[in-house]
Design a protein around this motif. Sequence first.
Motif, PDB file in Angstrom:
ATOM      1  N   LEU A 127      -3.310   7.754  14.207  1.00 44.61           N
ATOM      2  CA  LEU A 127      -3.641   9.178  14.225  1.00 44.61           C
ATOM      3  C   LEU A 127      -3.944   9.705  12.830  1.00 44.61           C
ATOM      4  CD1 LEU A 127      -1.026  10.455  16.827  1.00 44.61           C
ATOM      5  CD2 LEU A 127      -3.438   9.888  17.207  1.00 44.61           C
ATOM      6  N   ILE A 128      -3.582   8.925  11.823  1.00 45.12           N
ATOM      7  CA  ILE A 128      -3.876   9.305  10.439  1.00 45.12           C
ATOM      8  C   ILE A 128      -5.260   8.776  10.086  1.00 45.12           C
ATOM      9  CG2 ILE A 128      -3.195   9.001   8.027  1.00 45.12           C
ATOM     10  CD1 ILE A 128      -0.298   8.704   9.031  1.00 45.12           C
ATOM     11  N   SER A 129      -6.135   9.664   9.668  1.00 46.39           N
ATOM     12  CA  SER A 129      -7.518   9.257   9.405  1.00 46.39           C
ATOM     13  C   SER A 129      -7.707   8.577   8.055  1.00 46.39           C
ATOM     14  CB  SER A 129      -8.458  10.465   9.518  1.00 46.39           C
ATOM     15  OG  SER A 129      -8.099  11.442   8.557  1.00 46.39           O
ATOM     16  N   HIS A 130      -6.806   8.825   7.105  1.00 46.94           N
ATOM     17  CA  HIS A 130      -6.933   8.213   5.774  1.00 46.94           C
ATOM     18  C   HIS A 130      -6.540   6.742   5.833  1.00 46.94           C
ATOM     19  CE1 HIS A 130      -7.619  12.131   4.064  1.00 46.94           C
ATOM     20  NE2 HIS A 130      -6.486  12.572   4.597  1.00 46.94           N
ATOM     21  N   LEU A 131      -7.358   5.912   5.228  1.00 42.37           N
ATOM     22  CA  LEU A 131      -7.088   4.482   5.200  1.00 42.37           C
ATOM     23  C   LEU A 131      -6.022   4.150   4.164  1.00 42.37           C
ATOM     24  CD1 LEU A 131     -10.747   3.120   5.414  1.00 42.37           C
ATOM     25  CD2 LEU A 131      -9.053   3.283   7.259  1.00 42.37           C
ATOM     26  N   THR A 132      -5.361   3.017   4.367  1.00 39.81           N
ATOM     27  CA  THR A 132      -4.343   2.542   3.443  1.00 39.81           C
ATOM     28  C   THR A 132      -4.935   1.408   2.617  1.00 39.81           C
ATOM     29  OG1 THR A 132      -2.645   3.099   5.068  1.00 39.81           O
ATOM     30  CG2 THR A 132      -1.990   1.652   3.254  1.00 39.81           C
ATOM     31  N   GLY A 133      -5.231   1.707   1.370  1.00 39.37           N
ATOM     32  CA  GLY A 133      -5.810   0.720   0.466  1.00 39.37           C
ATOM     33  C   GLY A 133      -4.742  -0.041  -0.294  1.00 39.37           C
ATOM     34  N   LEU A 134      -5.173  -1.003  -1.033  1.00 33.77           N
ATOM     35  CA  LEU A 134      -4.283  -1.854  -1.814  1.00 33.77           C
ATOM     36  C   LEU A 134      -3.386  -1.043  -2.754  1.00 33.77           C
ATOM     37  CD1 LEU A 134      -3.679  -4.842  -2.128  1.00 33.77           C
ATOM     38  CD2 LEU A 134      -5.441  -4.944  -3.892  1.00 33.77           C
ATOM     39  N   GLN A 172       4.746  -3.892   0.588  1.00 34.53           N
ATOM     40  CA  GLN A 172       4.984  -2.905   1.641  1.00 34.53           C
ATOM     41  C   GLN A 172       4.357  -1.580   1.249  1.00 34.53           C
ATOM     42  OE1 GLN A 172       9.217  -2.943   1.960  1.00 34.53           O
ATOM     43  NE2 GLN A 172       9.534  -1.629   0.198  1.00 34.53           N
ATOM     44  N   ALA A 173       3.955  -0.860   2.271  1.00 37.42           N
ATOM     45  CA  ALA A 173       3.412   0.482   2.087  1.00 37.42           C
ATOM     46  C   ALA A 173       4.105   1.406   3.077  1.00 37.42           C
ATOM     47  CB  ALA A 173       1.901   0.491   2.324  1.00 37.42           C
ATOM     48  N   MET A 174       4.136   2.664   2.745  1.00 34.20           N
ATOM     49  CA  MET A 174       4.709   3.656   3.652  1.00 34.20           C
ATOM     50  C   MET A 174       3.863   3.709   4.928  1.00 34.20           C
ATOM     51  SD  MET A 174       7.355   4.840   2.181  1.00 34.20           S
ATOM     52  CE  MET A 174       7.713   6.274   3.173  1.00 34.20           C
ATOM     53  N   PRO A 175       4.451   4.106   6.059  1.00 36.40           N
ATOM     54  CA  PRO A 175       3.651   4.252   7.267  1.00 36.40           C
ATOM     55  C   PRO A 175       2.468   5.174   6.989  1.00 36.40           C
ATOM     56  CG  PRO A 175       5.973   4.429   7.792  1.00 36.40           C
ATOM     57  CD  PRO A 175       5.858   4.407   6.285  1.00 36.40           C
ATOM     58  N   SER A 176       1.309   4.743   7.406  1.00 39.36           N
ATOM     59  CA  SER A 176       0.077   5.479   7.099  1.00 39.36           C
ATOM     60  C   SER A 176      -1.062   4.939   7.956  1.00 39.36           C
ATOM     61  CB  SER A 176      -0.246   5.349   5.603  1.00 39.36           C
ATOM     62  OG  SER A 176      -0.184   4.000   5.186  1.00 39.36           O
ATOM     63  N   GLY A 177      -2.286   5.342   7.629  1.00 40.26           N
ATOM     64  CA  GLY A 177      -3.460   4.961   8.402  1.00 40.26           C
ATOM     65  C   GLY A 177      -3.791   3.481   8.309  1.00 40.26           C
ATOM     66  N   ARG A 178      -4.854   3.106   9.011  1.00 38.13           N
ATOM     67  CA  ARG A 178      -5.293   1.707   9.061  1.00 38.13           C
ATOM     68  C   ARG A 178      -5.397   1.101   7.666  1.00 38.13           C
ATOM     69  NH1 ARG A 178      -7.972  -0.005  13.885  1.00 38.13           N
ATOM     70  NH2 ARG A 178      -7.962   1.661  15.437  1.00 38.13           N
ATOM     71  N   VAL A 179      -5.056  -0.175   7.560  1.00 40.25           N
ATOM     72  CA  VAL A 179      -5.152  -0.908   6.301  1.00 40.25           C
ATOM     73  C   VAL A 179      -6.617  -1.264   6.073  1.00 40.25           C
ATOM     74  CG1 VAL A 179      -4.475  -3.028   5.094  1.00 40.25           C
ATOM     75  CG2 VAL A 179      -2.809  -1.803   6.527  1.00 40.25           C
ATOM     76  N   THR A 180      -7.087  -1.055   4.853  1.00 40.68           N
ATOM     77  CA  THR A 180      -8.482  -1.375   4.546  1.00 40.68           C
ATOM     78  C   THR A 180      -8.711  -2.881   4.661  1.00 40.68           C
ATOM     79  OG1 THR A 180      -8.092  -1.667   2.181  1.00 40.68           O
ATOM     80  CG2 THR A 180      -8.714   0.568   2.930  1.00 40.68           C
ATOM     81  N   ASN A 181      -9.936  -3.241   4.979  1.00 43.07           N
ATOM     82  CA  ASN A 181     -10.291  -4.659   5.019  1.00 43.07           C
ATOM     83  C   ASN A 181     -10.061  -5.297   3.657  1.00 43.07           C
ATOM     84  OD1 ASN A 181     -10.998  -4.584   7.715  1.00 43.07           O
ATOM     85  ND2 ASN A 181     -13.147  -4.165   7.288  1.00 43.07           N
ATOM     86  N   GLU A 182     -10.351  -4.552   2.599  1.00 42.29           N
ATOM     87  CA  GLU A 182     -10.165  -5.079   1.249  1.00 42.29           C
ATOM     88  C   GLU A 182      -8.703  -5.469   1.007  1.00 42.29           C
ATOM     89  OE1 GLU A 182     -10.905  -3.719  -3.379  1.00 42.29           O
ATOM     90  OE2 GLU A 182     -10.507  -2.173  -1.876  1.00 42.29           O
ATOM     91  N   ALA A 183      -7.773  -4.602   1.376  1.00 44.10           N
ATOM     92  CA  ALA A 183      -6.354  -4.896   1.176  1.00 44.10           C
ATOM     93  C   ALA A 183      -5.912  -6.056   2.058  1.00 44.10           C
ATOM     94  CB  ALA A 183      -5.505  -3.653   1.463  1.00 44.10           C
ATOM     95  N   PHE A 184      -6.287  -6.022   3.320  1.00 47.11           N
ATOM     96  CA  PHE A 184      -5.910  -7.092   4.242  1.00 47.11           C
ATOM     97  C   PHE A 184      -6.455  -8.436   3.765  1.00 47.11           C
ATOM     98  CE2 PHE A 184      -6.473  -9.581   8.193  1.00 47.11           C
ATOM     99  CZ  PHE A 184      -5.140  -9.619   8.607  1.00 47.11           C
ATOM    100  N   ASP A 185      -7.725  -8.456   3.382  1.00 47.31           N
ATOM    101  CA  ASP A 185      -8.342  -9.697   2.894  1.00 47.31           C
ATOM    102  C   ASP A 185      -7.647 -10.205   1.637  1.00 47.31           C
ATOM    103  OD1 ASP A 185     -10.135  -9.508   4.991  1.00 47.31           O
ATOM    104  OD2 ASP A 185     -11.808  -8.824   3.744  1.00 47.31           O
TER     105      ASP A 185
END
Length: 167
Positions: free
Chosen positions: A24-31, A74-87
């Motif tokens: 529900l959070i629109s902001h992505l979670t980056g590295l 670890q990151a605080m609960p937030s929006g989708r993880v960016t592909n860059e961070a996941f990769d």
Amino acid sequence: MDAHEKKKRFKVLSVELAHETNTLISHLTGLEKFNILFGSEAIQARGSANTELAGVLKVARQKGWDLDHVFSAQAMPSGRVTNEAFDYFCKLILDKIEAGRPYDGIMLNLHGATITETFDDGEGELLRLIREKAGWDIPIAITLDLHANVSEEMCERANIVVAYNTY
């Protein structure tokens, strides 16, 4: 050198990677949103606290394992993880598997609710990539938060799945 030291030590790769995605959070979670500690730095910071890593370290000491801890992130609960961070995280793990072969086991301390820009099941995708690199002969154990989103893919690709309830 005693008999225990002569015996080949069980070599285990370990990682802590935790993110609870809220779609529900629109902001992505980056590295930059992740707190990342590598190897001995992670062990020093998290190894004696009430963490999954501390539990892994305790068992490794008791069993005489040669533990190769890649990172804790670890990151605080937030929006989708960016592909860059996941990769980035996947590459760290896969490169270590390749460089550190042969491992006798892999221990992943996950959250169980990671969703990326591309994958609705981040942990399932991570396990798919690890199985591609490491094969099916190496046992993989994962720990998950008690309210994780446990998928069929996660269960099929991990030999041991443990949910924990602690704060």
